[in-house]
Design a protein around this motif. Structure first.
Motif, mmCIF file in Angstrom:
data_model
loop_
_atom_site.group_PDB
_atom_site.id
_atom_site.type_symbol
_atom_site.label_atom_id
_atom_site.label_comp_id
_atom_site.label_asym_id
_atom_site.label_seq_id
_atom_site.Cartn_x
_atom_site.Cartn_y
_atom_site.Cartn_z
ATOM 1 N N VAL A 1 9.288 48.480 94.630
ATOM 2 C CA VAL A 1 10.083 47.408 94.020
ATOM 3 C C VAL A 1 9.185 46.502 93.174
ATOM 4 O O VAL A 1 9.552 46.107 92.060
ATOM 5 C CB VAL A 1 10.826 46.606 95.115
ATOM 6 N N LEU A 2 7.997 46.194 93.685
ATOM 7 C CA LEU A 2 7.056 45.384 92.912
ATOM 8 C C LEU A 2 6.651 46.066 91.612
ATOM 9 O O LEU A 2 6.518 45.415 90.576
ATOM 10 C CB LEU A 2 5.801 45.104 93.736
ATOM 11 N N TYR B 1 6.292 38.649 72.614
ATOM 12 C CA TYR B 1 5.161 38.578 71.700
ATOM 13 C C TYR B 1 5.206 39.640 70.604
ATOM 14 O O TYR B 1 4.254 39.805 69.855
ATOM 15 C CB TYR B 1 3.850 38.663 72.479
ATOM 16 N N GLY B 2 6.290 40.379 70.514
ATOM 17 C CA GLY B 2 6.459 41.343 69.430
ATOM 18 C C GLY B 2 5.583 42.568 69.539
ATOM 19 O O GLY B 2 5.207 43.154 68.524
ATOM 20 N N ILE B 3 5.263 42.997 70.745
ATOM 21 C CA ILE B 3 4.425 44.173 70.942
ATOM 22 C C ILE B 3 5.326 45.383 71.081
ATOM 23 O O ILE B 3 6.236 45.397 71.902
ATOM 24 C CB ILE B 3 3.542 44.022 72.193
ATOM 25 N N ARG C 1 9.352 45.579 84.370
ATOM 26 C CA ARG C 1 10.411 44.821 83.691
ATOM 27 C C ARG C 1 9.868 43.514 83.105
ATOM 28 O O ARG C 1 10.174 43.163 81.966
ATOM 29 C CB ARG C 1 11.541 44.535 84.670
ATOM 30 N N GLN C 2 9.054 42.801 83.881
ATOM 31 C CA GLN C 2 8.479 41.551 83.388
ATOM 32 C C GLN C 2 7.524 41.804 82.220
ATOM 33 O O GLN C 2 7.478 41.037 81.268
ATOM 34 C CB GLN C 2 7.745 40.818 84.515
ATOM 35 N N ARG C 3 6.768 42.881 82.293
ATOM 36 C CA ARG C 3 5.843 43.211 81.210
ATOM 37 C C ARG C 3 6.605 43.579 79.938
ATOM 38 O O ARG C 3 6.190 43.213 78.840
ATOM 39 C CB ARG C 3 4.936 44.363 81.653
ATOM 40 N N ASP C 4 7.717 44.296 80.074
ATOM 41 C CA ASP C 4 8.544 44.613 78.909
ATOM 42 C C ASP C 4 9.088 43.346 78.267
ATOM 43 O O ASP C 4 9.117 43.220 77.046
ATOM 44 C CB ASP C 4 9.688 45.548 79.291
ATOM 45 N N ARG D 1 -2.385 34.435 79.184
ATOM 46 C CA ARG D 1 -1.966 33.521 80.259
ATOM 47 C C ARG D 1 -0.664 34.002 80.896
ATOM 48 O O ARG D 1 -0.542 34.030 82.116
ATOM 49 C CB ARG D 1 -1.785 32.106 79.703
ATOM 50 N N ASP D 2 0.299 34.382 80.059
ATOM 51 C CA ASP D 2 1.582 34.840 80.594
ATOM 52 C C ASP D 2 1.432 36.131 81.391
ATOM 53 O O ASP D 2 2.027 36.287 82.445
ATOM 54 C CB ASP D 2 2.588 35.040 79.453
ATOM 55 N N HIS D 3 0.612 37.040 80.882
ATOM 56 C CA HIS D 3 0.412 38.308 81.594
ATOM 57 C C HIS D 3 -0.318 38.082 82.910
ATOM 58 O O HIS D 3 0.026 38.669 83.940
ATOM 59 C CB HIS D 3 -0.348 39.299 80.716
ATOM 60 N N LEU D 4 -1.304 37.211 82.889
ATOM 61 C CA LEU D 4 -2.040 36.927 84.115
ATOM 62 C C LEU D 4 -1.148 36.267 85.161
ATOM 63 O O LEU D 4 -1.303 36.519 86.364
ATOM 64 C CB LEU D 4 -3.244 36.024 83.817
#
Length: 145
Positions: free
Chosen positions: A100-101, A116-118, A107-110, A43-46
């Motif tokens: 920029v996107l 989530y500890g990945i 950055r958001q994915r990191d 959900r967060d990634h989507l």
């Protein structure tokens, strides 16, 4: 003290509990549904992907739409560079916006992976040693064969 005990006693606002749930999830057997994701991580990634998609659509199609709506304003010459506004927006702002996107997405994915500890290392998680075998990590966290 086991790894499970460590996660249960942490008081960091729930991030380690989310990481524990993530580690216990078998993503290969989970249903992937773009409209109703089955896990919190999905959900967060989507959410990140959809927000990025909407911003990308505005960057790419915004100048074209504005030119169709207000051609007089968009085709006037810029005083500094001498180009019409729609040329500048499509030729400079759209590619720059895409870069920029991409940086914002990374950055958001990191941040999401950290929540989530990945970890994206190919080393041995038991010993903490880095993987020097040259094997690339597969997308499911395993090693490609």
């Amino acid at each position: 003290m086991s790894d499970k005990d460590t996660h249960e006693t942490a008081t960091d606002g729930g991030a380690t509990r989310a990481a524990q749930r993530h580690q216990n999830t078998d993503y290969l057997s989970e249903e992937v549904n773009l409209l109703k994701p089955s896990t919190a991580y999905m959900r967060d990634h989507l959410r990140i992907v959809w927000v990025g998609f909407v911003v990308w659509a505005l960057i790419v199609f915004g100048p074209v739409t504005l030119t169709a709506i207000a051609p007089g304003t968009m085709t006037t010459t810029m005083p500094v560079l001498g180009f019409p506004w729609h040329y500048f927006l499509v030729g400079f702002c759209a590619p720059t916006g895409a870069l920029v996107l991409a940086a914002i997405y990374a950055r958001q994915r990191d941040k999401l992976d950290e929540k989530y500890g990945i970890e994206h290392t190919t080393g041995d998680p038991e010993t903490g040693e880095a993987g020097d075998s040259g094997e690339a990590a597969a997308t499911d966290g395993g090693v490609e064969q």
